[in-house]
Scaffold this motif. Structure first.
Motif, mmCIF file in Angstrom:
data_model
loop_
_atom_site.group_PDB
_atom_site.id
_atom_site.type_symbol
_atom_site.label_atom_id
_atom_site.label_comp_id
_atom_site.label_asym_id
_atom_site.label_seq_id
_atom_site.Cartn_x
_atom_site.Cartn_y
_atom_site.Cartn_z
ATOM 1 N N TYR A 58 0.820 -1.167 0.118
ATOM 2 C CA TYR A 58 0.059 0.272 -0.049
ATOM 3 C C TYR A 58 0.747 1.229 -0.140
ATOM 4 O O TYR A 58 1.961 1.306 0.557
ATOM 5 C CB TYR A 58 -0.934 -0.040 1.221
ATOM 6 C CG TYR A 58 -1.886 -1.075 1.338
ATOM 7 C CD1 TYR A 58 -1.509 -2.327 1.768
ATOM 8 C CD2 TYR A 58 -3.113 -0.795 0.551
ATOM 9 C CE1 TYR A 58 -2.542 -3.286 2.025
ATOM 10 C CE2 TYR A 58 -4.184 -2.145 0.834
ATOM 11 C CZ TYR A 58 -3.775 -3.050 1.531
ATOM 12 O OH TYR A 58 -4.868 -4.073 1.570
ATOM 13 N N ALA A 59 0.215 2.217 -0.528
ATOM 14 C CA ALA A 59 1.112 3.535 -0.514
ATOM 15 C C ALA A 59 0.889 4.210 0.772
ATOM 16 O O ALA A 59 -0.274 3.877 1.757
ATOM 17 C CB ALA A 59 0.415 4.678 -1.583
ATOM 18 N N ASP A 60 1.558 4.924 1.352
ATOM 19 C CA ASP A 60 1.810 5.250 2.702
ATOM 20 C C ASP A 60 0.298 6.179 2.875
ATOM 21 O O ASP A 60 -0.218 6.050 4.088
ATOM 22 C CB ASP A 60 2.928 6.067 3.324
ATOM 23 C CG ASP A 60 4.026 5.168 3.441
ATOM 24 O OD1 ASP A 60 5.321 5.855 2.999
ATOM 25 O OD2 ASP A 60 4.037 4.176 3.491
ATOM 26 N N SER A 61 -0.134 6.905 1.954
ATOM 27 C CA SER A 61 -1.282 7.941 2.250
ATOM 28 C C SER A 61 -2.340 7.156 2.394
ATOM 29 O O SER A 61 -3.428 7.859 2.721
ATOM 30 C CB SER A 61 -1.217 8.681 0.993
ATOM 31 O OG SER A 61 -1.385 7.865 -0.422
ATOM 32 N N VAL A 62 -2.567 5.612 1.885
ATOM 33 C CA VAL A 62 -3.818 4.934 2.152
ATOM 34 C C VAL A 62 -3.838 3.836 3.232
ATOM 35 O O VAL A 62 -4.876 3.183 3.428
ATOM 36 C CB VAL A 62 -4.260 4.529 0.733
ATOM 37 C CG1 VAL A 62 -4.155 5.568 -0.239
ATOM 38 C CG2 VAL A 62 -3.318 3.290 0.406
ATOM 39 N N LYS A 63 -2.508 3.577 3.588
ATOM 40 C CA LYS A 63 -2.658 2.480 4.792
ATOM 41 C C LYS A 63 -3.392 2.856 5.805
ATOM 42 O O LYS A 63 -3.600 3.789 6.389
ATOM 43 C CB LYS A 63 -0.973 2.445 5.273
ATOM 44 C CG LYS A 63 0.078 1.863 4.389
ATOM 45 C CD LYS A 63 1.415 1.850 4.921
ATOM 46 C CE LYS A 63 2.268 1.129 3.930
ATOM 47 N NZ LYS A 63 3.767 1.045 4.596
ATOM 48 N N GLY A 64 -4.107 1.500 6.226
ATOM 49 C CA GLY A 64 -4.993 1.597 7.211
ATOM 50 C C GLY A 64 -6.406 2.099 6.815
ATOM 51 O O GLY A 64 -7.603 2.149 7.722
ATOM 52 N N ARG A 65 -6.480 2.848 5.686
ATOM 53 C CA ARG A 65 -7.700 3.301 5.108
ATOM 54 C C ARG A 65 -8.339 2.293 4.062
ATOM 55 O O ARG A 65 -9.676 2.230 3.849
ATOM 56 C CB ARG A 65 -7.861 4.605 4.665
ATOM 57 C CG ARG A 65 -7.473 5.604 5.890
ATOM 58 C CD ARG A 65 -7.535 6.838 5.437
ATOM 59 N NE ARG A 65 -6.808 7.274 4.269
ATOM 60 C CZ ARG A 65 -7.302 7.919 3.056
ATOM 61 N NH1 ARG A 65 -8.517 7.929 3.017
ATOM 62 N NH2 ARG A 65 -6.162 7.991 2.245
ATOM 63 N N PHE A 66 -7.529 1.720 3.209
ATOM 64 C CA PHE A 66 -8.002 1.057 1.711
ATOM 65 C C PHE A 66 -7.228 -0.129 2.032
ATOM 66 O O PHE A 66 -6.349 -0.527 2.581
ATOM 67 C CB PHE A 66 -7.175 1.802 0.664
ATOM 68 C CG PHE A 66 -7.510 3.037 0.325
ATOM 69 C CD1 PHE A 66 -8.426 3.844 0.956
ATOM 70 C CD2 PHE A 66 -7.104 3.584 -1.097
ATOM 71 C CE1 PHE A 66 -8.986 5.243 0.650
ATOM 72 C CE2 PHE A 66 -7.370 4.803 -1.581
ATOM 73 C CZ PHE A 66 -8.536 5.630 -0.484
ATOM 74 N N THR A 67 -8.350 -1.092 1.319
ATOM 75 C CA THR A 67 -7.904 -2.718 1.473
ATOM 76 C C THR A 67 -8.025 -3.229 0.082
ATOM 77 O O THR A 67 -9.079 -3.260 -0.475
ATOM 78 C CB THR A 67 -8.599 -3.241 2.429
ATOM 79 O OG1 THR A 67 -8.526 -2.571 3.834
ATOM 80 C CG2 THR A 67 -8.217 -4.845 2.526
ATOM 81 N N ILE A 68 -7.062 -3.809 -0.332
ATOM 82 C CA ILE A 68 -7.102 -4.447 -1.735
ATOM 83 C C ILE A 68 -7.539 -5.926 -1.401
ATOM 84 O O ILE A 68 -7.037 -6.426 -0.638
ATOM 85 C CB ILE A 68 -5.756 -4.440 -2.334
ATOM 86 C CG1 ILE A 68 -5.888 -4.847 -3.816
ATOM 87 C CG2 ILE A 68 -4.663 -4.951 -1.701
ATOM 88 C CD1 ILE A 68 -4.578 -4.743 -4.757
ATOM 89 N N GLY A 69 -8.432 -6.393 -2.266
ATOM 90 C CA GLY A 69 -8.803 -7.778 -2.165
ATOM 91 C C GLY A 69 -8.637 -8.325 -3.732
ATOM 92 O O GLY A 69 -8.560 -7.750 -4.695
ATOM 93 N N TYR A 70 -8.091 -9.817 -3.748
ATOM 94 C CA TYR A 70 -7.843 -10.352 -4.802
ATOM 95 C C TYR A 70 -8.293 -11.627 -4.822
ATOM 96 O O TYR A 70 -8.085 -12.372 -4.078
ATOM 97 C CB TYR A 70 -6.213 -10.420 -5.179
ATOM 98 C CG TYR A 70 -5.842 -10.937 -6.208
ATOM 99 C CD1 TYR A 70 -4.641 -11.603 -6.294
ATOM 100 C CD2 TYR A 70 -6.371 -10.838 -7.410
ATOM 101 C CE1 TYR A 70 -3.926 -11.943 -7.496
ATOM 102 C CE2 TYR A 70 -5.756 -11.315 -8.764
ATOM 103 C CZ TYR A 70 -4.841 -11.617 -8.579
ATOM 104 O OH TYR A 70 -3.965 -12.175 -9.799
ATOM 105 N N ASP A 71 -9.290 -12.060 -5.848
ATOM 106 C CA ASP A 71 -9.935 -13.289 -5.969
ATOM 107 C C ASP A 71 -9.293 -13.964 -7.372
ATOM 108 O O ASP A 71 -9.700 -13.463 -8.385
ATOM 109 C CB ASP A 71 -11.296 -13.091 -6.208
ATOM 110 C CG ASP A 71 -11.928 -14.430 -6.143
ATOM 111 O OD1 ASP A 71 -11.435 -15.418 -6.560
ATOM 112 O OD2 ASP A 71 -13.451 -14.431 -5.720
ATOM 113 N N SER A 72 -8.370 -14.941 -7.208
ATOM 114 C CA SER A 72 -7.956 -15.384 -8.337
ATOM 115 C C SER A 72 -8.553 -16.062 -9.257
ATOM 116 O O SER A 72 -8.389 -16.345 -10.021
ATOM 117 C CB SER A 72 -6.519 -16.191 -7.811
ATOM 118 O OG SER A 72 -6.835 -17.249 -6.855
ATOM 119 N N GLU A 73 -9.494 -16.868 -8.408
ATOM 120 C CA GLU A 73 -10.431 -17.753 -9.141
ATOM 121 C C GLU A 73 -11.495 -17.018 -10.210
ATOM 122 O O GLU A 73 -11.699 -17.225 -11.348
ATOM 123 C CB GLU A 73 -11.376 -18.582 -8.271
ATOM 124 C CG GLU A 73 -10.468 -19.511 -7.463
ATOM 125 C CD GLU A 73 -11.450 -20.545 -6.838
ATOM 126 O OE1 GLU A 73 -10.893 -21.647 -6.289
ATOM 127 O OE2 GLU A 73 -12.675 -20.627 -6.839
#
Length: 121
Positions: A58-73
């Motif tokens: 994460y970029a420092d500016s978004v840490k703790g506020r943004f969450t990336i999710g990834y569904d490989s299927e």
């Protein structure tokens, strides 16, 4: 490969949004996906990235506020954003690649979506 983004829009400061990105016709067995954004008058910057093994950055500016999710299927990435501020305004781009040495380095990615606008007021 076609990346289709959705979920942008307008929200008040402090609000939440979820962005989604679906990778169509993706043929790589190992890949990473990321979100970048370009705010008015600024260069494109990395926001968050993830690989199919669960590594995230994460970029420092978004840490703790943004969450990336990834569904490989499903070949889909999401970006959950909370506590949004006007500084988060911009066009958000989804990016994908077969292999990334650095999840937040834009030069690593050859496949990009069209972008979705996020406006925080």
């Amino acid at each position: 490969v076609q990346l289709v983004e959705s979920g942008g829009g307008s929200v008040q400061a402090g609000g939440t949004l979820r962005l989604s990105c679906e990778a169509l016709r993706y043929e790589y067995s190992n890949y990473c996906m990321a979100w970048f954004r370009q705010s008015p008058g600024k260069n494109r910057e990395a926001v968050a990235g993830s690989d199919r093994y669960g590594a995230t950055a994460y970029a420092d500016s978004v840490k703790g506020r943004f969450t990336i999710g990834y569904d490989s299927e499903m070949n889909m990435a999401t970006l959950d954003m909370r506590d949004l501020t006007p500084e988060d305004t911009g066009v958000y781009y989804c990016a994908a690649e077969g292999y990334c040495r650095s999840l937040l380095l834009s030069a690593e990615y050859n496949f990009w979506g069209q972008g979705t606008q996020v406006t925080v007021s």
